[in-house]
Design an enzyme around this catalytic site. Structure first.
Site, PDB file in Angstrom:
ATOM      1  N   GLY A   1      -2.003   2.326   2.850  1.00  0.00           N
ATOM      2  CA  GLY A   1      -2.174   1.479   1.682  1.00  0.00           C
ATOM      3  C   GLY A   1      -2.295   2.234   0.375  1.00  0.00           C
TER       4      GLY A   1
ATOM      5  N   GLY B   1      -7.515  -1.239   1.309  1.00  0.00           N
ATOM      6  CA  GLY B   1      -6.123  -0.796   1.267  1.00  0.00           C
ATOM      7  C   GLY B   1      -5.270  -1.672   0.371  1.00  0.00           C
ATOM      8  N   ASP B   2      -3.975  -1.639   0.620  1.00  0.00           N
ATOM      9  CA  ASP B   2      -3.028  -2.398  -0.203  1.00  0.00           C
ATOM     10  C   ASP B   2      -2.922  -3.862   0.190  1.00  0.00           C
ATOM     11  OD1 ASP B   2      -1.884  -1.464   2.298  1.00  0.00           O
ATOM     12  OD2 ASP B   2       0.028  -2.261   1.591  1.00  0.00           O
TER      13      ASP B   2
ATOM     14  N   THR C   1      -0.159  -3.340  10.266  1.00  0.00           N
ATOM     15  CA  THR C   1      -0.535  -4.487   9.424  1.00  0.00           C
ATOM     16  C   THR C   1       0.506  -5.586   9.573  1.00  0.00           C
ATOM     17  OG1 THR C   1      -1.639  -3.122   7.779  1.00  0.00           O
ATOM     18  CG2 THR C   1      -0.769  -5.229   7.003  1.00  0.00           C
TER      19      THR C   1
ATOM     20  N   THR D   1       3.593  -2.349   4.871  1.00  0.00           N
ATOM     21  CA  THR D   1       2.785  -1.883   5.997  1.00  0.00           C
ATOM     22  C   THR D   1       2.685  -0.359   5.876  1.00  0.00           C
ATOM     23  OG1 THR D   1       2.574  -1.836   8.417  1.00  0.00           O
ATOM     24  CG2 THR D   1       4.813  -1.749   7.539  1.00  0.00           C
ATOM     25  N   GLY D   2       1.630   0.189   6.442  1.00  0.00           N
ATOM     26  CA  GLY D   2       1.481   1.641   6.372  1.00  0.00           C
ATOM     27  C   GLY D   2       0.295   2.050   5.514  1.00  0.00           C
TER      28      GLY D   2
ATOM     29  N   ARG E   1     -13.743   1.345   1.887  1.00  0.00           N
ATOM     30  CA  ARG E   1     -12.324   1.529   1.554  1.00  0.00           C
ATOM     31  C   ARG E   1     -11.572   0.186   1.629  1.00  0.00           C
ATOM     32  NH1 ARG E   1      -7.076   0.734   4.266  1.00  0.00           N
ATOM     33  NH2 ARG E   1      -5.637   2.278   3.412  1.00  0.00           N
TER      34      ARG E   1
HETATM   35  N1  GLY Z   1      -1.623  -1.201   4.902  1.00  0.00           N
HETATM   36  C1  GLY Z   1      -2.901  -1.398   5.419  1.00  0.00           C
HETATM   37  C2  GLY Z   1      -3.917  -0.517   4.873  1.00  0.00           C
HETATM   38  O1  GLY Z   1      -3.616   0.561   4.381  1.00  0.00           O
HETATM   39  O2  GLY Z   1      -5.061  -0.884   4.924  1.00  0.00           O
END
Ligand code: GLY
Length: 332
Positions: free
Chosen positions: A245, A221-222, A191, A242-243, A219
């Site tokens: 979420g 994410g963060d 990300t 990043t990572g 779905r």
């Molecule tokens: N950090 C990106 C996601 O989990 O979508």
């Protein structure tokens, strides 16, 4: 951390030393942090982003060095990755969900705490720009799915196929062996989160992603969640994640990092604390990467990640500085 000034010999040649409001770190826990106090610290325009997206930071720096705002810089910076089809974790060319749909998440936040976000957006190459329109043209913060897409068309964005030949082929291969099961981090997910400081000392941030590869349809994410994937407080600093979420949302990660900086931690210390809190709840798990990137009002940066190859990219008046932060989490 070595400090730099934004000198007359910078790319634009226009900046000077100016008094900036800054975060004064407290030395003891009991001491109250002093935020927003005037200091003689020089303003240090800077663009930083997660991972090694050097074209993105170069674009952001181009904006900053032409006296552009931090907000314009983060938007235009991350747009580079959204348009790059060789980047298969962001924008056009991002990997699809397990039903073959590319759905994008993004958000943006400015110096005044204004923010905009889009989630589950299909068929639009630049979700970050739609997020900015949400922020500037509506009374809302988040638009989702069909409504976000409709809003984008109303704002003049064009419909475009986001799946590429490469991601279509990879998806067909995945279907052969996956049993339709979503697996965390089967891809190396990169990300892009970006933070900038402009010549006025103001901070902005943006975060954009295609999310986890082959995720369950729907779905989110963060990355588009203010406080999780991104948070900016112009008195203190900004942070982005990043990572995986889900783990970042659980801890309201980016807000946490900014609040830790408000209490006096450096960006590096704050990122380490954020990652450690997540790992404490996930002992033994090896299936994910989590990383934070942070910047404070003084232009100091820090990054920490549960991934040995984590890099963040920083652009200042001296050009590229590729920082590889291999401070891989270790249980204490
Ligand atoms: N950090 C990106 C996601 O989990 O979508």
């Amino acid at each position: 951390m070595k400090r730099r000034t934004f000198l007359k010999n910078s790319t634009s040649g226009t900046a000077a030393l100016v008094a900036a409001p800054t975060l004064i770190a407290c030395k003891e826990a009991s001491e109250k942090p002093i935020v927003g106090e005037e200091s003689s610290e020089p303003i240090r325009p800077i663009a930083v982003c997660t991972w090694n997206f050097q074209n993105a930071t170069a674009k952001a720096w181009e904006v900053l060095s032409s006296d552009g705002s931090a907000l314009d810089a983060v938007e235009q910076g991350v747009m580079v990755e959204e348009a790059d089809v060789t980047n298969e974790t962001v924008g056009k060319g991002g990997r699809p969900d397990r039903d073959g749909n590319v759905t994008l998440d993004a958000c943006i936040m400015d110096k005044d705490g204004n923010c905009g976000s889009v989630v589950y957006l299909k068929n639009i190459v630049h979700p970050v720009s739609v997020a900015r329109k949400v922020m500037e043209e509506t009374p809302h913060i988040i638009l989702a799915g069909k409504g976000a897409e409709q809003f984008a068309y109303e704002q003049g964005f064009k419909k475009e196929e986001l799946l590429t030949e490469s991601t279509r082929k990879q998806y067909e291969e995945w279907k052969k062996t996956s049993k339709y099961e979503t697996v965390i981090n089967i891809e190396n997910h990169d990300t892009i989160g970006m933070l900038t400081i402009d010549k006025n000392g103001d901070i902005a941030g943006a975060c954009t992603t295609s999310g986890m590869a082959y995720k369950v349809a729907g779905r989110v994410g963060d990355s588009p969640i203010i406080g999780a994937g991104l948070y900016v407080d112009n008195e203190v600093g900004g942070a982005t994640a990043t990572g995986v979420g889900e783990e970042v949302i659980r801890t309201v990660g980016s807000f946490l990092i900014v609040e830790l900086m408000r209490q006096g931690k450096s960006p590096q210390e704050a990122c380490e604390e954020g990652v450690k809190r997540i790992m404490k709840k996930n002992e033994g798990r090896k299936d994910f990467q989590i990383g934070f990137l942070a910047i404070n009002k003084k232009g100091e940066t820090g990054g920490y990640c549960v991934h040995p190859g984590f890099t963040y990219r920083e652009y200042t008046e001296n050009g590229h500085e590729n920082k590889t932060v291999q401070s891989f989490y270790q249980k204490e």
